[in-house]
Design an enzyme around this catalytic site. Sequence first.
Site, PDB file in Angstrom:
ATOM      1  N   GLU A   1      33.655  40.287  49.394  1.00 40.57           N
ATOM      2  CA  GLU A   1      32.153  39.603  49.226  1.00 40.57           C
ATOM      3  C   GLU A   1      31.664  39.453  50.998  1.00 40.57           C
ATOM      4  O   GLU A   1      31.751  38.365  51.564  1.00 40.57           O
ATOM      5  CB  GLU A   1      32.414  38.260  48.883  1.00 40.57           C
ATOM      6  CG  GLU A   1      32.724  38.363  47.333  1.00 40.57           C
ATOM      7  CD  GLU A   1      32.432  37.045  46.456  1.00 40.57           C
ATOM      8  OE1 GLU A   1      32.362  35.795  47.195  1.00 40.57           O
ATOM      9  OE2 GLU A   1      32.411  37.112  45.431  1.00 40.57           O
TER      10      GLU A   1
ATOM     11  N   GLU B   1      35.533  41.536  40.319  1.00 40.26           N
ATOM     12  CA  GLU B   1      35.497  40.189  40.290  1.00 40.26           C
ATOM     13  C   GLU B   1      34.628  39.330  39.540  1.00 40.26           C
ATOM     14  O   GLU B   1      33.545  39.878  39.563  1.00 40.26           O
ATOM     15  CB  GLU B   1      35.809  39.396  41.672  1.00 40.26           C
ATOM     16  CG  GLU B   1      35.934  38.088  41.575  1.00 40.26           C
ATOM     17  CD  GLU B   1      35.777  37.427  42.935  1.00 40.26           C
ATOM     18  OE1 GLU B   1      36.384  37.861  44.117  1.00 40.26           O
ATOM     19  OE2 GLU B   1      35.376  36.273  43.144  1.00 40.26           O
TER      20      GLU B   1
END
Length: 480
Positions: free
Chosen positions: A225, A321
Amino acid sequence: MFPPALTLLLTPGLVAAAIQPQAYASSADGRYKLSSYSAPVRGTGTPGSNSTWKLTIDDTPSGRKQTIKGFGAAVTDSTVSVFNALPSAQRTALLNTLMTTAGANFAMMRHTIASSDLSANPAYSYDDSNGQTDLSLSNFNLGDRGNAMASLLAEMRRLQPGLTILGSPWSPPGWMKLNRVIQGTTVNNNLDHAYASQFAQYFVKYLQAYQAKGAKIDAITIQNEPLNSRAQMPTMYIYADEAGDLIQNNIGPALRNAGLDTKIWAYDHNTDQPSYPATVLSRAGGYVPAVAWHCYASSLDWSVLTTFHNAHPGVEQYMTECWTSARQPTPWNWAASFTMGPLQNWASGVTAWVLGTDTNDGPHLTGSDACDKCTGLVTVDTAAGTYNLRGDYYMMAQFSKFMRKGAVVMSGTGSWTYGDGSGLESVAATNADDGSRVVVIENQFGNEIYVTVEAKSGEVWSGLVYRNSVVTWVLPAAGV
């Protein structure tokens, strides 16, 4: 136990397998948990008073789409610690259930490179060096937690030799960053490019250390991220052009010069910023064969992956994810949906967040930024020495057990979800080893649906799909 799947037909010089049609189901009400269910029949069958739905699949060469690499979840420090807290017999049974055809047959795992928010305190890297600069990385050390992680991954690979392992870091060592800390502030939470070479070598040392322990890593992303900067958990912000340049000029050459064949996947973040991986590909395409996506965009739209595929048809895509939660309950079909949607849109694999936690959704870091409501596909009662396979595990296993690594997704029509969340979604694939066709059907209605599947090869199959469930049909090869 599952009923026998194969009837062997013996002819001179040839052994062929005629697969009998089968069905398995997992349901919201818990009645079915990867359980045998009424098999589909050839033809349109008899729907009776049930509502009906028609799907199509293109099981001819013209319908071939992406090749499946596998399904699984994230192996975090929490996963390692709770699995290792189980008695030996329970732990062995669990790993066999996860990694072999006796259970889910997971063939892809994403693991955290050092600390994530699902680690016990304190946060750490593999070269903390007491906060001091370590230009030669002479203080690099997996430590107890890194060694335990590598050991578990190696065990998983022994059980599932075709396992694909992806590694993702939440933060490099603090001394490599402008703010000099793994966590604690979002100010200057960026890589200090004076240490770009050391950043690249950190990946090399990590990959070599894991490989030496039998846990070869197939792919990495350079930052989990990269657009998510938090103070109270390990993170690091990396701009898209910065990521591309780091891969092109530092990390890619470092891996190549070390003789490592580990792939580098771009991005590892949400679907609302597709320009990010596109930029990385434009700057480092020679080193980047794949893109990783997460599910947390405020307006989640998996068709972004189809748009991206159309622009970059040679690039693989993965959904790496998406969380599941019991404390902040995600819907019964959440794991099915975040597997189904990407598969319908060119993803080659899916990993959930997270594989294992304890009954309190931990261990995890303290602080408001760490996820304290992320629940594993498996929860472990460390005091009792027992484990529980949650509903999300069964929903993912409806795909992973039957769509084996190497299966090819087929194009199809008929999937639809209404604004109220009801509907029926489906994806189909052909297994490469025996030609069997797998159709996964997600029934989001509160009633049973009689489904007919029309194959382009000319066959028609039909059967009942249980209410609020995922049902998997296993059909013989076309023409058999």
